[in-house]
Design a protein around this motif. Structure first.
Motif: not given
Ligand code: ADP
Length: 193
Positions: A32-37, A45-49, A58-64
């Protein structure tokens, strides 16, 4: 199928050992770290959040994160199994993963937790920061926050898998080969059962 959750604090070696596991066991790596990066670097826009959260440790929201995992599992229907790396990071994510896999008649086979003390983690992450280019690897306050977030929000996931008899702790200190030897032994044992 063999569905492995590789678990441990930031800097414990999950990503590095995942590569060894893929080479030996042919599982599909889902970090998930690789996918989020990747999303973060896309400049969306999502990437900026996501950037705001990750760069502060900090953690990214569970649902995302769950949405990303679901998509990637669906895209790998032929997989012999998955390595979930950096996921689940909350007990909510762990319960979600059980449900998602159950819908496909699957389950988590084993949770392997790499055990590394906080001082060693700090040193490893700072070393990695010199080459990784990751903002969250380069600032001691942010590293400390990530370790604190791990203890508060992520460590309880151990109890979740312990209750299912799936938790195995692996000493994460030593050479890469030594640690991988311990991981292989644990996985081979689980495969015999
Ligand atoms: P590390 O294990 O070194 O912290 P990761 O690449 O696994 O590195 O994660 C980097 C960052 O991505 C985390 O600090 C967090 O902000 C975010 N992240 C990764 N996985 C998750 C997850 N499952 N849930 C929430 N946030 C996540």
């Amino acid at each position: 199928m063999f569905n492995l959750v590789i678990f441990g604090p930031p800097g414990s070696g999950k990503g590095t050992q995942s590569e060894n596991i893929i080479n030996k066991y042919g599982l599909v790596h889902l970090s998930t770290g690789d996918l989020l990066r990747a999303e973060k670097n896309s400049g969306s826009e999502l990437g900026n959040k996501i950037k705001e959260l990750i760069d502060n440790g900090n953690l990214v929201p569970d649902s995302l994160v769950e949405e990303m995992v679901k998509k990637n599992v669906a895209n790998n229907k032929e997989a012999a199994g998955f390595i979930f790396d950096g996921f689940p990071r909350t007990t909510t994510q762990a319960a979600w993963l059980d449900n998602m896999l159950a819908e496909q008649g699957q389950s988590v086979t084993q949770m392997l937790a790499l055990d590394v003390d906080d001082n060693e983690l700090r040193n490893r992450i700072l070393e990695r920061g010199k080459v990784s280019g990751r903002a969250d690897d380069q600032d001691e306050n942010i590293i400390n926050n990530r370790i604190a977030v791990y203890h508060k929000q992520t460590q309880p996931v151990i109890d979740f898998y312990s209750a299912q008899g799936k938790f195995v702790s692996v000493d994460g200190i030593g050479s890469l080969d030594d640690v991988f030897g311990r991981i292989s032994d644990a996985m081979d044992k689980a495969m015999q059962n």
